[in-house]
Structures are given as structure tokens and as C-alpha cells.
Write a protein that holds these residues in place. Structure first.
Motif: not given
Length: 121
Positions: A78-104
Motif C-alpha cells: 500500500l502507498y500514500l503519496q503526500m504532496d504539498s505537505l504542511k506542518p499540520e501533517d506532522t504525525a505518526m502515520y499508520y497503515c491498516a487493513a480490514v475485511g471488505p465489510r463497509n467501505f465507508y
């Protein structure tokens, strides 16, 4: 069960770009995947998610038009392309997975350990 390992975090100046990767221990064909983040003193929040085949994506308003989520099921990545980064984007970023039960839903079952992103002004 799937195990997730993120990479690609780092320090960047505002306006810069980073690409995060998340490699899974097994195949991810049957999982919705997502990226979350947690800044110091704040609750974890959903950033973006993607359907099993990649045809559907959803972004939090704060990152819409700046971040792009994608996946390569053949590489279990899985990828996350992050452009035009802002100071407020500072954080720990986590990847996650779930079975296909509710996309939203932001309710995910499996989590990585996180990768730190720091954006300086």
C-alpha cells in the motif's frame, strides 16, 4: 490475519513530498486498506482508504487533493503519496487493513507500527 510494516517517513520542509509504503505479510487482495495518522496530543484520524481492487478511494477533507492512496496487490503493498505537505501533517502515520465489510467505515482490524512524518515550516 495480516501483518503490516510501514516505511518512508521522515522530515521534510513545508511544500515538500513524501511517499509512504506499507508491506503486508500475506496477500491483501481481500482487504480494504487505509492510512491513519496521530499527532501528539490528538486522537488518531483516518487519512485515506482504498477498496480491494483500488477502484474506489476516499480521503479526509484535510488531505484531499494533496495525498494519493494506491495499492499494488501483486506486491502486497500500500502507498500514500503526500504532496504539498504542511506542518499540520506532522504525525505518526499508520497503515491498516480490514475485511471488505463497509467501505465507508474507519473501523479497521489490523495495524502497523507506524512511521513518523515531520513537516517543518
Amino acid at each position: 490475519q495480516v501483518q503490516l510494516v510501514e516505511s518512508g517517513g521522515g522530515s521534510v520542509q513545508a511544500g515538500g513530498s513524501l511517499t509512504l509504503s506499507c508491506v503486508a505479510s500475506g496477500n491483501i487482495y481481500n482487504y480494504y486498506m487505509g492510512w491513519f495518522r496521530q499527532a501528539p496530543g490528538k486522537e488518531r484520524e483516518g487519512v485515506a482508504r482504498i477498496s480491494t481492487g483500488g477502484s474506489r478511494t476516499y480521503y479526509a477533507d484535510a488531505v484531499k487533493c494533496r495525498f494519493t492512496i494506491s495499492r499494488d496487490n501483486a506486491k502486497s503493498t500500500l502507498y500514500l503519496q503526500m504532496d504539498s505537505l504542511k506542518p499540520e501533517d506532522t504525525a505518526m502515520y499508520y497503515c491498516a487493513a480490514v475485511g471488505p465489510r463497509n467501505f465507508y467505515s474507519w473501523d479497521f482490524d489490523y495495524w502497523g507500527q507506524g512511521t513518523q512524518v515531520t513537516v517543518s515550516s
